[in-house]
Write an enzyme that holds these catalytic residues in place. Structure first.
Site, short mmCIF file in Angstrom:
data_model
loop_
_atom_site.label_atom_id
_atom_site.label_comp_id
_atom_site.label_asym_id
_atom_site.label_seq_id
_atom_site.Cartn_x
_atom_site.Cartn_y
_atom_site.Cartn_z
N SER A 1 0.84 -1.21 0.00
CA SER A 1 0.00 0.00 0.00
C SER A 1 0.86 1.25 0.00
O SER A 1 0.55 2.23 -0.68
CB SER A 1 -0.88 0.05 1.25
N ASN B 1 -3.49 7.09 -3.22
CA ASN B 1 -3.44 7.38 -1.79
C ASN B 1 -2.93 8.79 -1.48
O ASN B 1 -3.27 9.35 -0.45
CB ASN B 1 -2.62 6.33 -1.05
N1 LIG Z 1 -6.39 -4.38 2.71
C1 LIG Z 1 -6.37 -3.41 1.79
O1 LIG Z 1 -7.32 -2.63 1.63
C2 LIG Z 1 -5.16 -3.26 0.90
C3 LIG Z 1 -5.27 -2.51 -0.28
C4 LIG Z 1 -4.16 -2.41 -1.14
C5 LIG Z 1 -2.97 -3.02 -0.78
N2 LIG Z 1 -2.89 -3.74 0.39
C6 LIG Z 1 -1.60 -4.40 0.70
O2 LIG Z 1 -1.69 -5.77 0.33
C7 LIG Z 1 -0.87 -6.56 1.20
C8 LIG Z 1 -1.74 -7.61 1.86
O3 LIG Z 1 -2.76 -6.99 2.60
P1 LIG Z 1 -4.06 -7.79 3.09
O4 LIG Z 1 -5.04 -6.75 3.50
O5 LIG Z 1 -4.44 -8.82 2.09
O6 LIG Z 1 -3.48 -8.51 4.39
P2 LIG Z 1 -3.99 -9.85 5.10
O7 LIG Z 1 -3.52 -9.75 6.51
O8 LIG Z 1 -5.43 -10.09 4.83
O9 LIG Z 1 -3.17 -11.01 4.34
C9 LIG Z 1 -1.80 -11.15 4.46
C10 LIG Z 1 -1.48 -12.61 4.26
O10 LIG Z 1 -0.06 -12.76 4.26
C11 LIG Z 1 0.20 -14.01 4.83
N3 LIG Z 1 1.60 -14.10 5.24
C12 LIG Z 1 2.21 -13.60 6.34
N4 LIG Z 1 3.51 -13.94 6.33
C13 LIG Z 1 3.74 -14.64 5.19
C14 LIG Z 1 4.88 -15.25 4.61
N5 LIG Z 1 6.06 -15.22 5.22
N6 LIG Z 1 4.73 -15.89 3.44
C15 LIG Z 1 3.53 -15.96 2.84
N7 LIG Z 1 2.42 -15.40 3.33
C16 LIG Z 1 2.52 -14.75 4.49
C17 LIG Z 1 -0.77 -14.11 5.99
O11 LIG Z 1 -0.92 -15.46 6.43
C18 LIG Z 1 -2.03 -13.54 5.36
O12 LIG Z 1 -2.84 -14.55 4.78
C19 LIG Z 1 -0.22 -5.58 2.17
O13 LIG Z 1 1.03 -5.20 1.68
C20 LIG Z 1 -1.19 -4.41 2.17
O14 LIG Z 1 -0.61 -3.20 2.57
C21 LIG Z 1 -3.95 -3.88 1.21
#
Ligand SMILES: NC(=O)c1ccc[n+]([C@@H]2O[C@H](COP(=O)([O-])OP(=O)(O)OC[C@H]3O[C@@H](n4cnc5c(N)ncnc54)[C@H](O)[C@@H]3O)[C@@H](O)[C@H]2O)c1
Length: 304
Positions: free
Chosen positions: A112, A184
């Site tokens: 993000s 953003n």
């Molecule tokens: N949630 C949002 O609105 C949003 C929007 C755009 C970007 N993002 C970005 O996307 C990324 C993921 O966010 P999210 O909301 O899906 O988070 P989330 O917490 O729902 O998912 C993250 C996943 O990563 C996994 N994980 C942790 N350590 C790991 C590893 N070593 N190897 C493989 N998997 C691992 C976790 O088990 C989990 O399933 C982040 O960088 C976040 O900033 C999020």
């Protein structure tokens, strides 16, 4: 030509949704997560989403969850990472991934806010790396920001732009790796002033939100600010800016009002109070309202 094979790293909120979009567009998708629970439920979550949206549920069969990182990425043409927002974790993963994939496999992070340069700088072949910033939920919000670094080749950018456009997304090319990319930066410029209005006693938080939703929020999905500026005239825009810009918040850091909310444990939905108070029912109602709005917008997109 066969569709590029996709590997998605992280099966959380964003990862499973990204896998769903590519699978629905006909790509074979592998998905990896360090958590067994996350990985095991990925396909069923995708199936539920597809059913809810009236999309082809069979697309879920193109998604293969794999609990071994090497096996998940080895045959991929494109790897997109969506694990926790943690720089050392992302750096470590990409270093490992680079050991398994071809030198021309395109590597992307869905971070993000972390600069893509910081995530990808240590790679041997950083010319094939970039950022692809999706918005939540990935299967309903059209935009994907495609962020190049100083090392990314034009071919890599072109590949990512086409990949997302072909999958039905709306890619936007971000030509410099600046914090917040485009979306953003714009969003949080607005949030800064929204907080400042409350902090300075001009109105309460609900009024800020209502003013936006009932005015420019109504038209912003079809009338962006610069088209709007052209419509009213750049001369009028200049005259407005001469009066308004000196008056609006331009502090470089977060608002002390926001800092205090966090220090007081007023964390929003999580604690039941942030800028406003939220009962569990109000939270559910708002989430449902947003989802309904986004689904309706997607239906309109499909009709056009
Ligand atoms: N949630 C949002 O609105 C949003 C929007 C755009 C970007 N993002 C970005 O996307 C990324 C993921 O966010 P999210 O909301 O899906 O988070 P989330 O917490 O729902 O998912 C993250 C996943 O990563 C996994 N994980 C942790 N350590 C790991 C590893 N070593 N190897 C493989 N998997 C691992 C976790 O088990 C989990 O399933 C982040 O960088 C976040 O900033 C999020």
């Amino acid at each position: 030509m066969a569709k590029p094979r996709i590997a998605v790293i992280g099966a959380g909120l964003m990862g499973h949704g990204i896998a769903q979009v590519f699978a629905l567009a006909g790509h074979d998708v592998t998905i990896y997560d360090a958590s067994e629970v996350s990985l095991d439920s990925a396909k069923s979550r995708i199936r539920v989403n597809l059913k809810d949206l009236g999309d082809d549920e069979g697309a879920a069969n193109r998604v293969t969850p794999i609990g071994d990182l090497g096996a998940a990425v080895r045959d991929a043409d494109y790897v997109v990472e969506a694990v926790l927002e943690d720089l050392p974790l992302k750096q470590k993963l990409f270093a490992e991934i680079e050991g398994y994939v071809r030198p021309d496999t395109v590597l992307a992070s869905n971070t993000s806010v972390i600069p893509i340069t910081d995530i990808m700088g240590g790679l041997k072949h950083r010319e094939r790396a970039l950022g692809t910033h999706w918005w939540n939920p990935p299967f309903l919000v059209p935009l994907v920001e495609v962020i190049e670094t100083e090392w990314t080749t034009p071919e890599t950018v072109a590949f990512a732009m086409k990949l997302h456009a072909d999958a039905g997304k709306q890619p936007a090319h971000v030509k410099k790796d600046v914090p917040g990319f485009i979306g953003n930066r714009l969003q949080h410029a607005l949030w800064r002033e929204a907080i400042s209005l409350v902090e300075n006693g001009i109105c309460d938080a609900e009024t800020v939100d209502n003013v936006i939703k009932a005015s420019f929020g109504r038209r912003i999905a079809v009338l962006g600010p610069l088209a709007n500026a052209d419509q009213v005239g750049t001369d009028l825009t200049l005259a407005i800016h001469k009066i308004v810009l000196p008056a609006i918040d331009s502090r470089p850091g977060p608002s002390p009002y926001l800092e205090k909310l966090v220090a007081d444990g007023k964390l929003g939905f999580k604690s039941g109070e942030g800028f406003r108070t939220w009962t569990p029912e109000q939270q559910t109602e708002l989430r449902a309202k947003v989802l309904k709005h986004l689904k309706k917008a997607r239906e309109e997109d499909v009709k056009q």
